[in-house]
Enzyme design. Sequence first.
Site, PDB file in Angstrom:
ATOM      1  N   ARG A  51      48.545 -40.603 -23.451  1.00 51.73           N
ATOM      2  CA  ARG A  51      47.843 -40.685 -24.634  1.00 51.73           C
ATOM      3  C   ARG A  51      49.023 -40.112 -25.811  1.00 51.73           C
ATOM      4  NH1 ARG A  51      42.902 -36.816 -25.828  1.00 51.73           N
ATOM      5  NH2 ARG A  51      44.847 -35.315 -25.643  1.00 51.73           N
ATOM      6  N   ASP A  53      50.752 -39.514 -29.475  1.00 46.07           N
ATOM      7  CA  ASP A  53      50.453 -39.294 -30.814  1.00 46.07           C
ATOM      8  C   ASP A  53      50.777 -40.279 -31.586  1.00 46.07           C
ATOM      9  OD1 ASP A  53      48.997 -36.770 -30.137  1.00 46.07           O
ATOM     10  OD2 ASP A  53      51.045 -35.751 -30.096  1.00 46.07           O
ATOM     11  N   ARG A 211      57.360 -32.471 -27.441  1.00 40.41           N
ATOM     12  CA  ARG A 211      57.793 -32.093 -28.860  1.00 40.41           C
ATOM     13  C   ARG A 211      58.002 -30.717 -28.949  1.00 40.41           C
ATOM     14  NH1 ARG A 211      53.357 -34.887 -32.149  1.00 40.41           N
ATOM     15  NH2 ARG A 211      54.389 -33.748 -34.043  1.00 40.41           N
TER      16      ARG A 211
END
Lengths: 258, 258
Positions: A51, A53, A211
């Site tokens: 999934r 972002d 990230r």
Amino acid sequence: MTRILRCTVEYDGTAFAGFQKQPGKETVQGALEAAIAKITSESLAVTGAGRTDAGVHAIGQVIHFRTASALPVETLQRAINACLSGAVRIRELLEADETFHARYSAVSREYRYLVENAAVPSALWRNRLYHVSHPLDVEAMDTAAVTLCGRHDFAAFGSPMVHTAIGADGEGTVEARGSTERTMFVARCWRQKRFVHFRFVADAFLRHMVRMVVGTLLRVGTGALMTQTIVKILHGDRTVSAGPAAPAHGLYLVHVRY
Amino acid sequence: MTRILRCTVEYDGTAFAGFQKQPGKETVQGALEAAIAKITSESLAVTGAGRTDAGVHAIGQVIHFRTASALPVETLQRAINACLSGAVRIRELLEADETFHARYSAVSREYRYLVENAAVPSALWRNRLYHVSHPLDVEAMDTAAVTLCGRHDFAAFGSPMVHTAIGADGEGTVEARGSTERTMFVARCWRQKRFVHFRFVADAFLRHMVRMVVGTLLRVGTGALMTQTIVKILHGDRTVSAGPAAPAHGLYLVHVRY
């Protein structure tokens, strides 16, 4: 008779509010489901391996869906692509066996992160990489990255998947749900001209994990953080924290292995 | 005291209605003039080496402007870039001598054109290259391209610059105005994986010339046109015509030599 189809999907994350379907928002999952429904005239659900972002790109996202359509795979791929905007494309569409599940069958995911380390940011690449103007010690960053390899609790670098009204749609096996332990197989970074490349392969990633790791490594690169500090963060030392998360638009889901 | 400043400019053509200023439209020239005016508090005009169409990108467009500002070049570059949207960037800003003129002083321009020759178009590159799905005979295209080298009347491949209310803003020297003769120094194409690259260097180009040449070469690549036919077109044979022009979003102005 229904069958399971497996697709490799590329998309420009800039055009979407992320992979997962959200009411009233343009999402990759929503775009794929709408395009497939136009061709098969079914109301169906698409499941993705990861999934991503809002702003995160994919070259090798993998999805699966179940359909009663008897159309040949080549026809389906061409027809669905014709119903999609240019920002998302099915690169490959294959017949999968009954047990195939894009998320649960995946044994590893590979993400890349791209930094442009130069005085002036590129205009043409502005939504494809993260611009950092100050000098980076990429060797120190790579040394720090390598210490992340192995089986660890990555809680400091992200959160487990979030269960929403639409359903859980994170990464990893059923067993991994709720746990923040993951196995990192590869974590490296290197310089290529004015670019700094990051490559991460793990069984699965926590939400925002890549990230957060990149953001932490960039602090090592500027000298704000010592190389060893990343181990302290990994071991849950509360006196230092990870991140901040590097921006989404430098991140690419490049490959999922089954 | 005024001085002449010379800039190398990169831009994402997708974001603009071309280089040349047009009332009510977002243009590269307009964006640059507005940003520079904010810093120098002058109303000034920017001159570019090449007038690129809507959708055409640049990595090495060169512009000049005259200013009374005494700010150091580094400060000016940083300040102007801070006033520009991310879609256009000054990569270099230098002091130029009094005789420098971005258009008239240029001795050659280099354009590149990028084709993606694959079954499925890329989502991430969709505004950066032209997608062609049918097979291309790149060797035949290259043979045809090479025949364009030398001094020729390229009238079949484009029109001389257009004089508008805002003023003539085409390419080439003052002498070349109105003439359709140009000298092509390099015209080549080659395959690199799923991409086909085109490289053209000439003293100056007519309006739409590179796109018309690429469009013609692509017809050679599919077998619709014989390699020798390009010579007939060049020689003004009215039984065959050039083009159609390949789309703007595959074209890049990469370098201007002085």
